[in-house]
Each structure stands twice: as C-alpha cells, then as structure tokens.
Design an enzyme around this catalytic site. Sequence first.
Site, short mmCIF file in Angstrom:
data_model
loop_
_atom_site.label_atom_id
_atom_site.label_comp_id
_atom_site.label_asym_id
_atom_site.label_seq_id
_atom_site.Cartn_x
_atom_site.Cartn_y
_atom_site.Cartn_z
N THR A 1 36.02 44.83 46.78
CA THR A 1 34.29 45.86 47.41
C THR A 1 32.97 45.78 46.13
O THR A 1 33.40 46.26 45.09
CB THR A 1 35.41 46.89 47.21
OG1 THR A 1 36.31 46.72 48.64
CG2 THR A 1 34.20 48.05 47.98
N PHE B 1 39.82 45.39 54.61
CA PHE B 1 39.64 46.76 55.21
C PHE B 1 41.43 47.47 55.49
O PHE B 1 42.47 47.97 56.17
CB PHE B 1 39.17 47.38 56.43
CG PHE B 1 37.41 47.34 56.52
CD1 PHE B 1 37.64 48.62 56.43
CD2 PHE B 1 36.68 46.25 57.30
CE1 PHE B 1 35.60 48.15 56.12
CE2 PHE B 1 35.57 46.74 57.13
CZ PHE B 1 35.21 47.85 56.67
N CYS C 1 41.68 51.84 45.10
CA CYS C 1 40.26 51.66 45.36
C CYS C 1 39.84 52.82 45.77
O CYS C 1 38.15 53.20 46.46
CB CYS C 1 39.90 50.89 47.27
SG CYS C 1 40.54 49.30 46.48
P1 NAD Z 1 43.96 42.80 42.00
O1 NAD Z 1 43.51 42.90 40.49
O2 NAD Z 1 45.23 42.61 42.59
O3 NAD Z 1 43.10 41.03 41.57
C1 NAD Z 1 42.17 40.38 41.33
C2 NAD Z 1 42.46 38.76 41.17
O4 NAD Z 1 41.12 38.41 40.87
C3 NAD Z 1 43.42 39.16 39.54
O5 NAD Z 1 45.04 38.24 39.43
C4 NAD Z 1 42.68 37.95 38.14
O6 NAD Z 1 43.63 37.65 37.66
C5 NAD Z 1 41.75 37.30 39.66
N1 NAD Z 1 40.47 37.14 38.81
C6 NAD Z 1 39.80 37.29 38.84
N2 NAD Z 1 38.56 36.88 37.65
C7 NAD Z 1 39.02 35.65 37.92
C8 NAD Z 1 38.22 34.66 37.94
N3 NAD Z 1 36.76 34.21 37.28
N4 NAD Z 1 38.30 33.49 38.84
C9 NAD Z 1 39.92 33.30 39.36
N5 NAD Z 1 40.49 34.87 39.10
C10 NAD Z 1 39.95 35.24 38.96
O7 NAD Z 1 42.25 43.15 42.93
P2 NAD Z 1 42.54 43.60 44.20
O8 NAD Z 1 43.47 44.78 44.73
O9 NAD Z 1 43.35 42.10 45.16
O10 NAD Z 1 40.97 43.39 44.79
C11 NAD Z 1 39.84 43.16 44.97
C12 NAD Z 1 39.40 43.41 45.09
O11 NAD Z 1 39.03 44.14 47.32
C13 NAD Z 1 38.65 44.58 44.57
O12 NAD Z 1 37.39 44.33 45.21
C14 NAD Z 1 39.14 45.46 45.32
O13 NAD Z 1 38.12 47.18 45.68
C15 NAD Z 1 38.70 45.27 46.96
N6 NAD Z 1 40.07 45.23 47.81
C16 NAD Z 1 40.94 45.93 48.06
C17 NAD Z 1 42.23 46.43 48.66
C18 NAD Z 1 42.80 46.91 48.23
O14 NAD Z 1 44.34 48.28 48.71
N7 NAD Z 1 44.19 46.73 47.25
C19 NAD Z 1 41.95 46.88 49.71
C20 NAD Z 1 40.78 46.21 49.90
C21 NAD Z 1 39.89 45.71 49.65
#
Ligand code: NAD
Length: 473
Positions: free
Chosen positions: A135, A166, A280
């Site tokens: 996001t 979503f 989020c």
């Molecule tokens: P998270 O922190 O669980 O996972 C992100 C992962 O990315 C981490 O494990 C981190 O080590 C890895 N990472 C960061 N930089 C990196 C790189 N350069 N190379 C390789 N790995 C890398 O986050 P999440 O909850 O999965 O959220 C991810 C995105 O999705 C965010 O933007 C969030 O807003 C969006 N989102 C989250 C949800 C939710 O319910 N959690 C729902 C919809 C959207």
Amino acid sequence: TDVPHKKVEKICCIGAGYVGGPTCAVIAAKNPHIQVTIVDLNADRIAAWNSDKLPIYEPGLDEVVRSCRGRNLFFSTDVDKAIIEADLIFVSVNTPTKTKGQGAGYAADLGYVESATRHIAKVAQGDKIVVEKSTVPCRTAQSMRFILEANARPGIHFDILSNPEFLAEGTAIADLTNPDRVLIGSLNTPAGRSAAASLADVYAGWVDRQQIITMNLWSSELSKLAANALLAQRISSINALSAICEATGADVDEVSYACGLDQRIGKRFLKASVGFGGSCFQKDILNLVYLSESLHLPEVAAYWRQVVEMNEYQKKRFLNRIISCLFNTLTGKKIAILGFAFKKDTGDTRESAAITLCKYLRQERANVSIYDPEVEERQIWMDLAEPGVQDERKELEKQFTIAPSALEACKGADAVVVCTEWDEFRNSKLDYKKVYAEMNKPAFIFDGRLILDQKELEEIGFHVEMIGRPRSN
Ligand code: NAD
C-alpha cells in the site's frame, strides 16, 4: 484479454510478510504451471516459511502452503536469482508510518519500496512487469518507474502495475480465494494494457474475469487508501455513537442492527469495540491525511484525521470506565487482559488496542495478566516495552505476567477485560462460573468486543460492563 500479451511463467514476490506470503501462496496453488518464488531479506522469516511452523497464523494457510511448497512455490533469501528468473515481480514490502523527519507520524516510509525497486533495476537482465502490491501513497508508481528506467540495463523495458491487496488478516485465505474484486492499475498505453492483461491472466486462474477490474494507475493506488479510510470511518462512526449510547441508555448493538438493515448502509463493519487496530487502518488514513495536506487541502486532512482521533478517544474512554467502575483506583489491583492480537484469528499485534490499554494500565499502577491463544510471549514483551529504556523487562515484570490460559489469567483478578474477540472467550466456550469463583469480589468484566452474554454473566454474579451500553453499577 483482447490485447496481445505475454503469459506469465515465473513470478517473484519481494517481501514474505502477511501479504506477500499468503497472496503468492494462493497464486501458486491456483496456477500449478506458474513457478512462484517468495523472497525476503529476513532469513529467519524465510526459514519459518520453509518449516512446519509458518511465521504467521492464518486459518487455512498451512494447507495452501503444504499443497504446493517445493512443487511450484519456493521461499528463498536469494533475491537476485528470483528477480533474474521472473517475468513478473510483486513488490510486497512494508510501508510503515515514518517516525522521524519530514512527515513524521503521517507519511509512509517508502525506503523499503525504493530499495526493492533499485534492486530490481540493478539485477534484471530482461524485461519485467513490476507490480506494486504494497500500500503506497498515490503516484508512487511514477517514482518507481523513474528509478527503474534510470537504472535499467540498456534495452531492458519495465512495465509497472498497481495491484493493491484487499485481504484482511484472520480471513486472508478466504479473502484471497474469493475476493470481492481484484484491482489492476496500469498506464493507459499499449504496453501498460498488455502488462495488465498478463497479470489479469494470473488471477483468472481462479477469479471470475468480471471481478478483475482494470483502471488507471493513480485511481488504483488511491482506491486502496480510500477503501481502508472508509472502513475505518465506519468503525469510528459506530464507536462515536457508542459513547452516546452509554450516556443515554441506548444499546449500540441495537442501533447498529437498526441502521445496518438499511440497504444503503449495510451491516458489515458496524460493530462497536474498544477501537480498531492492525498495521493498516491508522497508517493508511494518516497517509491520506499527509497526502491531503501536501495537496494544500487542510480541511480534507482534518476530516480524515478525526477518524484516527476518535479511535484513540475510544480506547481512553474504555480505560476511564474501568477506572471509575473499580472505585477510582487501579493501584495494586489485578486486571486480566483476554486477547492481545488486534483481532481474532491472527497472531498479529500491530497497533492492537490491547497494547495501548496495557500501557494505560501500567500508568495506573495496576497488575496486569495477559492471555492470548496465538500471540507469542516474546512479542507481548516487545510490545509492552518502551523504546530505549534500560532494564525494561525487569521493570515490566513487576506489573505484567503472561498467562498460559484464560482461566489462569483471571485467577485473583478484580476485573477481566476482553480486548480481542477470540471465539474461546465467548460464554459457550469459557467456563465463566470457574472464572468467577477464582476472582476477587466484586468481580468485574469489561467487554471491549461485545461478544459476551451480559445476562448470563450477571446471573453468575459478575458486574458486566459492555461498550455501547450504559453502566450497570
Ligand atoms: P510485513 O512487514 O509483514 O512484510 C514485509 C516484508 O518485506 C518483511 O518481511 C521485510 O523483511 C521484507 N522486505 C523489506 N524490504 C525488503 C527488500 N528490499 N527485499 C526483500 N525483502 C524485503 O508487511 P505486510 O503486513 O505484509 O505488509 C506489506 C504491505 O502490504 C504494506 O504496504 C501494507 O500496507 C500492505 N497491506 C497489508 C495488509 C495486512 O493486512 N497486513 C493488507 C493489505 C495491504
């Protein structure tokens, strides 16, 4: 589908978190002919994805991963190799709220998105479709395109798509396998439309074509922030009404039911509670606030900011009710916190209302016993700690304990506080007669999630206090 486009054969997902993991596992399970590799810099997380104990708890996730891991689904720390092999790359890295510098407290930290984008540009040896899954603020795709084009090897072409996710934690697999819609944003050029068609084919492996929506990049990016803002706004709206209910004798569940029957309103997301949490909602609304401010729209910013402020107020109001019911002092009293995750069916505690409440209770010098069926002890201690304070754990242990069961947490407690709506805390699942017998008297129970049967608990002897219902004593 009517534009000429390439079939995707290999997918790389950068970021093996709550979104990248489940999303790409479902893509692999539904498209056995596509090879999916999920990569992360965090080696522990990758090791967990390759083990029997996955790094996140999500109903149905184990089965999906087991069905295709090692066949066409791989978890790896070799980011370069996965990028080189893939023809489509999801960027699913974290985009947390900035804590320092320009826009601190509001703006998204886009450092992870930028470094993943630079990484792609640096190692790619052929054309790639790069998909923004994280996001992000509106127009981030423009920055990604600029970075990719400025760093691409000669002759290499990148197409960029927005494909916001979503899914909701706790129901990720159900949301992914049966989505309301899949959104794909692209540039309105032949190349952009062709890339969108390639990604649409991946989802068409199990999603109805009519639910796969294509639109321009910026609409797609903004739609994700907008959807979260609108959902959180419904919760803050019903929570604002819950305060009026408590003061008047109205019952917020009845008000919610009455309003929700109106087809124009609908009943989902109208449940009053101690407040919303999760990684989020707050983050994305603050992002929208920042976006509004940078577009010189202060009134728009103030409008959305209020949704977050109402959420903070709700938590504070809940604490104040606990204090006033417990004869205006919590010093030395034992409070049992049932549930620490931000909602049921997840072990995720990010922005959980329980954390805020526990920090308030600490200031009130209460003794707090915490139980959650899925959150690891280590995580709870981390969440309770104040950043940068020495010997914090020893200090914390003077006031906090972590219990192995709900009943254990309630032993000797003056009050039980339900913070997460786990099914096991419902009247039918937890033996509240036993809980009552083990508690200090008078025994209070505060339901921050409206899952309890007040009458039944009162018959046992509890003083029951529900969000959105007037005080009972
Ligand atoms: P998270 O922190 O669980 O996972 C992100 C992962 O990315 C981490 O494990 C981190 O080590 C890895 N990472 C960061 N930089 C990196 C790189 N350069 N190379 C390789 N790995 C890398 O986050 P999440 O909850 O999965 O959220 C991810 C995105 O999705 C965010 O933007 C969030 O807003 C969006 N989102 C989250 C949800 C939710 O319910 N959690 C729902 C919809 C959207």
